[in-house]
Every structure is written in structure tokens, then in C-alpha cells.
Design an enzyme around this catalytic site. Structure first.
Site, short mmCIF file in Angstrom:
data_model
loop_
_atom_site.label_atom_id
_atom_site.label_comp_id
_atom_site.label_asym_id
_atom_site.label_seq_id
_atom_site.Cartn_x
_atom_site.Cartn_y
_atom_site.Cartn_z
NE ARG A 131 0.27 1.41 3.35
CZ ARG A 131 1.22 2.27 3.63
NH1 ARG A 131 2.48 1.89 3.74
NH2 ARG A 131 0.98 3.56 3.77
N GLY A 132 0.27 2.41 -0.10
CA GLY A 132 1.06 3.63 -0.26
C GLY A 132 1.13 3.93 -1.76
CB ALA A 133 0.37 7.01 -3.68
NE ARG A 172 -6.20 0.85 -1.53
CZ ARG A 172 -5.54 1.39 -0.51
NH1 ARG A 172 -4.24 1.20 -0.39
NH2 ARG A 172 -6.14 2.15 0.38
CD GLN A 194 -2.80 2.82 6.94
OE1 GLN A 194 -3.36 3.15 7.97
NE2 GLN A 194 -3.45 2.70 5.79
CG ASP A 226 -2.94 8.19 -1.27
OD1 ASP A 226 -2.79 8.62 -0.11
OD2 ASP A 226 -2.65 7.03 -1.59
CG ASN A 254 -1.92 11.53 2.83
OD1 ASN A 254 -1.42 10.64 2.14
ND2 ASN A 254 -1.55 11.73 4.07
CE LYS A 255 -4.87 5.61 4.66
NZ LYS A 255 -5.94 4.82 3.98
C1 LIG Z 1 4.23 7.87 0.09
S1 LIG Z 1 2.71 7.23 0.42
C2 LIG Z 1 1.53 8.52 0.47
C3 LIG Z 1 0.18 8.02 0.72
O1 LIG Z 1 -0.09 6.96 -0.15
C4 LIG Z 1 -0.04 7.59 2.17
O2 LIG Z 1 0.09 8.71 3.00
C5 LIG Z 1 -1.39 6.98 2.31
O3 LIG Z 1 -2.38 7.66 2.47
C6 LIG Z 1 -1.47 5.52 2.15
O4 LIG Z 1 -2.76 4.99 2.25
P1 LIG Z 1 -2.94 3.43 2.18
O5 LIG Z 1 -4.42 3.22 2.35
O6 LIG Z 1 -2.14 2.86 3.30
O7 LIG Z 1 -2.46 2.97 0.83
#
Ligand SMILES: CSC[C@@H](O)[C@@H](O)C(=O)COP(=O)(O)O
Length: 346
Positions: free
Chosen positions: A46-48, A89, A196, A237, A247-248
Site C-alpha cells: 500500500r502507499g501511492a 484501488r 499504518q 495519494d 491523503n489518508k
Molecule cells: C508515500 S505514500 C503517500 C500516501 O499513499 C499515504 O500517506 C497513504 O495515504 C497511504 O494509504 P494506504 O491506504 O495505506 O495505501
């Protein structure tokens, strides 16, 4: 960094299983594109930027799985592989950026023998991974200047090595400041519902010896008001043309609290996270995830059975709350519409 988020090894995609951290450091191997798609959906990765890399590697695996007599049939099946990846996603634009880049490379080499084309796609996916690591390091170099000596930096979610090919975006800025010898510490929001911050950010910063303190999400305002937070740095994201940033979930609340308390709020992201086709953040699709993520903790119920639940995975912070956006090409602030348009994604 002492772990590898994702890599192509022996024609398989290997990922650290982020659903099992911090308890177990387990690496899973994926030999087919559908299981890579499942890993993205299930948050193994996970993470963009990391899911962008995973999608590219998934497409490269898919290209190897296709059995085709004609180019037409190959490209038709490739469309389907890309479609499966794209449906994992919806919010992080890096996923779609990576799929588009793989499609572009495939069509640029449409005249090559299929086996050669498969190798070209594999090489491109590996290149996307390697480039992302470089982008993160450049973000770190630009951003570390914004972190004062002795700072306490609040971050939300995990925008670290685990969320990228390595090094991280928000945590890349923090790592670079730490490597530059600044005595800084991090406050990590736990980041409900998926934790996270508690499970991943705390884990990777402790592993790297960067001082980190875990707080629950509802404590951020308390520490800001007491003057204990110097600045906030978060990842992204998807960033719209006007600077509005998805973002999250919970990032927006942190940004509003930071403004109330006169604390700089920075977003760190590569240009692969920009979506200049969207005028503003209202147009960013927001993923809603399963209610069980809210009603259960580690498999145990924390709410009455049958309760109605909402579970948006992201929120949008309006650009006016963002002090600066730190990219690999430099720091943008003020007029985001003009500043962001001047940047070009690889
Ligand atoms: C460098 S990662 C930046 C974002 O992707 C991160 O802050 C985030 O919101 C991740 O969400 P996730 O749901 O864990 O994929």
C-alpha cells in the site's frame, strides 16, 4: 534501509507483507498478475508510489502469462490485465500513472517479437521501481531544509519506505534531515482504522534508529496546542491542479489543527502523484473500504454487531492549508496552480 518493499526476483514479484507488520517480517512471492492485484486490494502492499510499482510489475507479469498467436490478441489481453490492475484501488493516481506508462511502452514497441516485448515491459517495471527510489531521495534533499534543528515532526499514516520503492516521501524528508545530522524526533499518528502509523511508521523509523513517539490520532491537537510540534509532514495519494491533496483519512483534521496552531503543514510527494487533469480536490475519487476495518481490531469486535459504518480511506486537504508541496523537482508554495503546472512527471 534494512528491508525491501517490493522487487522483481526470478520472474516473480516479491513484497514485504504489510498486513503482518510489525509482528512478522514476511516476504511473499507473486507469480501471476491476478494475485498482485489481490495483494494491492488486500493492503499487502500500500502507499501511492508502492502500489504504482506493484501495478507496473503486475502488468509485466501479466504480459508473460498471455498466450497469443497474434499481436491483436496479445494487446487485447493486455488491456484486460491493465483493467484488472486499475480496478484494485481508486484514489492513488500513481497506480493509473504506472499502468498508462506500461501501456505506452508496449505500444511504442508493438513491432517487436512478443518475447522481446515481454522483456521490455519487465525492464520498464523495474525502471519505475528504481526511479521511484531516486524520486524519494530527491524529495528528501529538497525537504530536509524545511526541518529545523531540534524539530518534532508530526506525520500521519505511513509515507515511508514501505509506501514507496524505498526511503519514503514524508519519511524521506525526515530521513534526509536525520542523515544531515539534525537532532529531530517524529510523532506518529496511529492512523485509525488501519493503523499504518502504529504498525508501519513506528516500525520502520525504529528500525532505522530515528526517534519516534506513537500517539493516537485524537492526541495531535493536544500536542500542537502545548507547542510540542514544530511542523507536520505527510504524503499524498493524488494532488489536483490547484494543490488540493488527497491523503489518508485524518490528514485534513491534522492540517486544520496545524493552521489553528500556526504550525507549518507540508505535503511531500513525487510528481507521479500529481493529477493535473483534475481542477480541484472535489474531483478526486475517494475509496470506501470494508466496515470490518472499523468494527474490528486485530479480528476482535470493538463495536456492536450490525452497527452502520462509514469507512472512507482518504480525505482531501484544501490547498490553502498546505504550507508547501515538496516534490523531487523542488518545493512549490503559494500559487499551486502555476507552480505545479511547471513540473513534469517522468
Ligand atoms: C508515500 S505514500 C503517500 C500516501 O499513499 C499515504 O500517506 C497513504 O495515504 C497511504 O494509504 P494506504 O491506504 O495505506 O495505501
Amino acid at each position: 534501509m534494512s528491508f525491501r518493499t517490493i522487487e522483481w526476483r526470478d520472474d516473480k514479484v516479491v513484497m514485504i507483507d504489510q498486513t503482518r507488520l510489525p509482528g512478522e517480517e514476511v516476504y511473499c512471492e507473486y507469480a501471476d498478475y491476478k494475485s498482485v492485484a489481490e495483494a494491492i486490494r488486500g493492503m499487502v502492499i500500500r502507499g501511492a508510489p508502492a502500489i504504482g510499482v506493484a501495478a507496473a510489475m503486475g502488468v509485466a507479469l501479466g504480459a508473460r502469462e498471455i498466450i497469443a498467436d497474434t499481436y491483436e490478441s496479445f494487446f487485447r489481453q493486455m488491456e484486460n490485465v491493465c483493467e484488472v490492475m486499475a480496478r484494485t484501488r481508486p484514489t492513488a493516481v500513481n497506480l493509473f500513472w504506472a499502468i498508462e506508462r506500461m501501456k505506452r511502452v508496449a505500444s511504442e514497441h508493438h513491432d517487436r517479437p512478443l518475447d522481446e516485448l515481454r522483456e521490455i515491459l519487465k525492464a520498464e517495471a523495474i525502471r519505475i521501481e528504481q526511479e521511484d527510489l531516486e524520486l524519494c531521495k530527491a524529495i528528501g534533499r529538497h525537504g530536509s531544509a524545511l526541518i529545523p534543528e531540534g524539530a518534532t515532526v508530526l506525520t500521519h499514516c505511513n509515507a515511508g519506505g514501505l509506501a514507496t520503492a524505498g526511503y519514503g516521501t514524508a519519511l524521506g524528508v525526515i530521513r534526509a534531515a536525520h542523515e544531515a545530522g539534525k537532532k529531530i524526533q517524529v510523532f506518529a499518528d496511529e492512523t485509525r482504522p488501519w493503523l499504518q502509523g502504529a504498525r508501519l511508521t513506528a516500525w520502520e523509523l525504529m528500525k532505522d534508529g530515528i526517534p519516534v513517539t506513537l500517539i493516537s490520532d485524537n492526541m495531535a491537537g493536544f500536542f500542537m496546542k502545548r507547542g510540542e510540534i514544530t511542523c507536520c509532514v505527510v504524503g499524498a495519494d493524488r494532488i489536483a491542479a490547484n494543490g488540493d491533496t488527497a491523503n489518508k483519512i485524518g490528514t485534513y483534521s491534522v492540517a486544520v489543527l496545524a493552521r489553528e496552531n500556526n504550525i507549518p503543514f507540508y505535503v511531500a510527494a513525487p510528481t507521479t502523484t500529481l493529477d493535473l487533469s483534475l481542477e480541484n480536490g472535489d474531483q478526486i475519487p475517494i475509496e470506501e473500504r470494508h466496515s470490518r476495518e472499523v468494527t474490528h481490531l486485530n479480528g476482535f469486535p470493538v463495536a456492536p454487531e450490525g452497527i452502520r459504518v462509514r469507512n472512507p480511506a482518504f480525505d482531501v486537504t484544501p490547498a490553502r492549508y498546505i504550507s508547501a508541496i515538496i516534490t523531487e523537482q523542488g518545493v512549490v508554495s503559494g500559487d499551486y496552480a502555476t507552480g505545479l503546472r511547471g513540473l513534469v512527471a517522468p
